[in-house]
Motif scaffolding. Structure first.
Motif, PDB file in Angstrom:
ATOM      1  N   VAL A 145       0.930  -0.964  -0.237  1.00  9.30           N
ATOM      2  CA  VAL A 145       0.030  -0.064   0.034  1.00  9.30           C
ATOM      3  C   VAL A 145       0.778   1.160   0.067  1.00  9.30           C
ATOM      4  CG1 VAL A 145      -0.275  -0.100   2.334  1.00  9.30           C
ATOM      5  CG2 VAL A 145      -1.888   1.138   1.346  1.00  9.30           C
ATOM      6  N   LYS A 146       0.459   2.287  -0.785  1.00  9.54           N
ATOM      7  CA  LYS A 146       1.127   3.498  -0.683  1.00  9.54           C
ATOM      8  C   LYS A 146       0.200   4.738  -0.843  1.00  9.54           C
ATOM      9  CE  LYS A 146       5.283   1.628  -3.674  1.00  9.54           C
ATOM     10  NZ  LYS A 146       6.209   1.736  -2.415  1.00  9.54           N
ATOM     11  N   THR A 147       0.549   5.686  -0.054  1.00 12.58           N
ATOM     12  CA  THR A 147      -0.396   6.773   0.003  1.00 12.58           C
ATOM     13  C   THR A 147       0.485   8.079  -0.574  1.00 12.58           C
ATOM     14  OG1 THR A 147      -1.428   6.095   2.012  1.00 12.58           O
ATOM     15  CG2 THR A 147      -1.628   8.304   1.569  1.00 12.58           C
ATOM     16  N   VAL A 148      -0.272   8.757  -1.267  1.00 18.74           N
ATOM     17  CA  VAL A 148       0.254   9.996  -2.209  1.00 18.74           C
ATOM     18  C   VAL A 148      -0.507  10.804  -2.056  1.00 18.74           C
ATOM     19  CG1 VAL A 148       1.374  10.667  -4.236  1.00 18.74           C
ATOM     20  CG2 VAL A 148       1.811   8.138  -3.705  1.00 18.74           C
ATOM     21  N   ASN A 149       0.255  12.056  -1.847  1.00 18.85           N
ATOM     22  CA  ASN A 149      -0.492  13.319  -1.833  1.00 18.85           C
ATOM     23  C   ASN A 149      -0.312  14.125  -3.169  1.00 18.85           C
ATOM     24  OD1 ASN A 149      -0.966  16.424  -1.598  1.00 18.85           O
ATOM     25  ND2 ASN A 149      -1.045  15.583   0.711  1.00 18.85           N
ATOM     26  N   ILE A 150      -1.367  14.339  -3.941  1.00 15.69           N
ATOM     27  CA  ILE A 150      -1.433  15.227  -5.207  1.00 15.69           C
ATOM     28  C   ILE A 150      -2.062  16.493  -4.829  1.00 15.69           C
ATOM     29  CG2 ILE A 150      -1.556  12.695  -6.327  1.00 15.69           C
ATOM     30  CD1 ILE A 150      -4.586  13.690  -7.004  1.00 15.69           C
TER      31      ILE A 150
END
Length: 265
Positions: A230-235
């Motif tokens: 799982v990866k969480t990215v801020n866009i």
């Protein structure tokens, strides 16, 4: 705006185990994004011995246990979950994606373009789906949909800024196409693919993972390998992502006939 991608293998035809896996991944995550994206048909698998196998697993979205379970998880983590869940509605079966919040189903998208596998099991969807969240306009495309530029241009004309793309693919062509669609339409393309394989007597489907988020510039903000995770990215959706593509109406008109022919093959 934070987006979490959950790249997993699938417990074949075992919805309970797949839901338990998602719950475990979320519980062990350092942070959970505003949007959580799961792969296409994450709770069942994609290739089957008989259409009856997957059709028996399809759910009525108003009463199905998968939608209810994901809604509880969305409420627990204060997120919106976008997940591929096989659907039955009035005797028809669809390769669908559910958008689910803490209060239940927000909406759904039924896969429009069909592979030869889809055609064996499912009816074809005929409607694009968008939703607004935190001031951002999202659209949904499923796997093979991304191969049809006319479809994504239609989303662009609807003002979509982030395209969420649950998928089950084995080759890397879709990764390159994802980048092209992002650049063509000045949108983020968020691809969540699965790993592992489906095995039947006639077909072995192997899935490569490599989920990714592609910015409107074509830059990859994140890309997985071939392992679960799982990866969480801020866009940051900026005004440039709100622009319509120059000449999109003309291009769409030029390709309309070919597009319709492709969908009926």
């Amino acid at each position: 705006m934070e987006i979490s991608l959950i790249q997993t293998d699938v417990f074949y035809k075992d919805k309970i185990k797949n839901l338990e896996l998602v719950a475990e991944v979320l519980a062990n995550s350092e942070r959970v994004g505003d949007i959580v994206v799961l792969p296409e048909l994450f709770s069942t698998g994609y290739i089957f011995e008989s259409p009856l196998d997957i059709q028996a697993l399809c759910e009525d979205y108003d009463t199905g246990p998968t939608i209810s379970a994901l809604s509880r998880l969305a409420a627990k983590y204060g997120t919106t979950i976008v997940a591929g869940v096989a659907e039955v509605d009035k005797g028809q079966f669809f390769n669908s994606v559910a958008v689910i919040g803490g209060k239940g189903l927000i909406g759904k998208y039924r896969k429009i373009t069909q592979t030869n596998i889809d055609k064996l099991y499912f009816s074809r969807g005929d409607t694009l789906f968008t939703f607004e969240y935190q001031g951002v306009t999202f659209g949904i495309a499923v796997c093979f949909d991304l191969w049809f530029p006319e479809l994504i241009r239609e989303y662009s004309k609807l003002g979509v800024e982030v395209l969420l793309h649950p998928a089950n693919f084995g080759g890397e062509q879709s990764l390159h196409i994802s980048k092209a669609r992002a650049i063509e339409n000045s949108v983020y393309v968020v691809t969540c693919n699965r790993i592992g394989c489906d095995v039947t007597a006639d077909i072995v489907g192997e899935y490569c993972g490599k989920s990714q988020i592609c910015a409107p510039s074509g830059e990859l903000l994140v890309q997985f390998g071939g392992e679960a995770g799982v990866k969480t990215v801020n866009i940051a959706v900026e005004s440039s992502a709100r622009k319509k593509v120059i000449g999109v109406d003309l291009i769409a008109e030029m390709n309309a006939v070919n597009y319709q022919l492709a969908l009926t093959k």
